[in-house]
Design a protein around this motif. Structure first.
Motif, PDB file in Angstrom:
ATOM      1  N   ASP A 170       0.828  -1.209   0.000  1.00  0.00           N
ATOM      2  CA  ASP A 170       0.000   0.000   0.000  1.00  0.00           C
ATOM      3  C   ASP A 170       0.859   1.254   0.000  1.00  0.00           C
ATOM      4  O   ASP A 170       0.612   2.194  -0.751  1.00  0.00           O
ATOM      5  CB  ASP A 170      -0.919   0.022   1.219  1.00  0.00           C
ATOM      6  N   GLY A 181       2.397   1.774  -3.320  1.00  0.00           N
ATOM      7  CA  GLY A 181       1.384   2.216  -4.277  1.00  0.00           C
ATOM      8  C   GLY A 181       1.063   3.694  -4.130  1.00  0.00           C
ATOM      9  O   GLY A 181       0.900   4.408  -5.123  1.00  0.00           O
ATOM     10  N   TYR A 182       0.972   4.165  -2.908  1.00  0.00           N
ATOM     11  CA  TYR A 182       0.685   5.586  -2.698  1.00  0.00           C
ATOM     12  C   TYR A 182       1.852   6.454  -3.164  1.00  0.00           C
ATOM     13  O   TYR A 182       1.650   7.541  -3.710  1.00  0.00           O
ATOM     14  CB  TYR A 182       0.357   5.861  -1.232  1.00  0.00           C
ATOM     15  N   GLN A 185       1.583   6.823  -6.823  1.00  0.00           N
ATOM     16  CA  GLN A 185       0.578   7.825  -7.179  1.00  0.00           C
ATOM     17  C   GLN A 185       1.159   9.232  -7.104  1.00  0.00           C
ATOM     18  O   GLN A 185       0.883  10.073  -7.963  1.00  0.00           O
ATOM     19  CB  GLN A 185      -0.624   7.728  -6.250  1.00  0.00           C
ATOM     20  N   TYR A 223      -6.533  10.776  -7.282  1.00  0.00           N
ATOM     21  CA  TYR A 223      -5.925   9.471  -7.532  1.00  0.00           C
ATOM     22  C   TYR A 223      -6.009   8.581  -6.294  1.00  0.00           C
ATOM     23  O   TYR A 223      -6.310   7.398  -6.399  1.00  0.00           O
ATOM     24  CB  TYR A 223      -4.456   9.634  -7.941  1.00  0.00           C
ATOM     25  N   THR A 235      -8.120   5.140  -6.007  1.00  0.00           N
ATOM     26  CA  THR A 235      -7.448   3.897  -5.642  1.00  0.00           C
ATOM     27  C   THR A 235      -8.161   3.199  -4.495  1.00  0.00           C
ATOM     28  O   THR A 235      -8.408   1.990  -4.545  1.00  0.00           O
ATOM     29  CB  THR A 235      -5.984   4.169  -5.262  1.00  0.00           C
ATOM     30  N   LEU A 276     -10.004  -0.444  -4.997  1.00  0.00           N
ATOM     31  CA  LEU A 276      -9.480  -1.603  -4.279  1.00  0.00           C
ATOM     32  C   LEU A 276     -10.431  -2.142  -3.210  1.00  0.00           C
ATOM     33  O   LEU A 276     -10.204  -3.236  -2.688  1.00  0.00           O
ATOM     34  CB  LEU A 276      -8.142  -1.254  -3.629  1.00  0.00           C
TER      35      LEU A 276
END
Length: 86
Positions: free
Chosen positions: A12, A15-16, A19, A31, A35, A39
């Motif tokens: 996580d 992923g952030y 972004q 965004y 997300t 998810l």
């Protein structure tokens, strides 16, 4: 279970950060919200589907599918361009 939770949180976080790299600063909240929304359903449904697969065909097939999923995800990840060097 603990290691799975740690790996999930690391994913996580990565992923952030991705972004933040890909989005223009004014679009980052959009965004992140998109997300979280995108998810939510898979995170709810995945354990149910995994349980059904394990009950139906067994854990070996379930783990084989998990390995295939990880390889495909890694292939997509390594093909992504780095926005800082484009």
């Amino acid at each position: 279970v603990f290691l799975t939770a740690v790996a999930g949180q690391g994913t996580d976080l990565a992923g952030y950060n991705m972004q933040l790299e890909f989005a223009e600063p004014r679009h980052v909240p959009r965004y992140v919200a998109l997300t979280f929304t995108a998810l939510a359903i898979p995170r709810f449904v995945a354990p149910l589907v995994a349980g059904l697969i394990a009950d139906t065909v067994g854990f070996r097939v379930l783990f084989a599918l998990a390995v295939v999923n990880a390889v495909v995800a890694a292939a997509f990840l390594f093909r992504m361009r780095d926005p800082r060097h484009s």
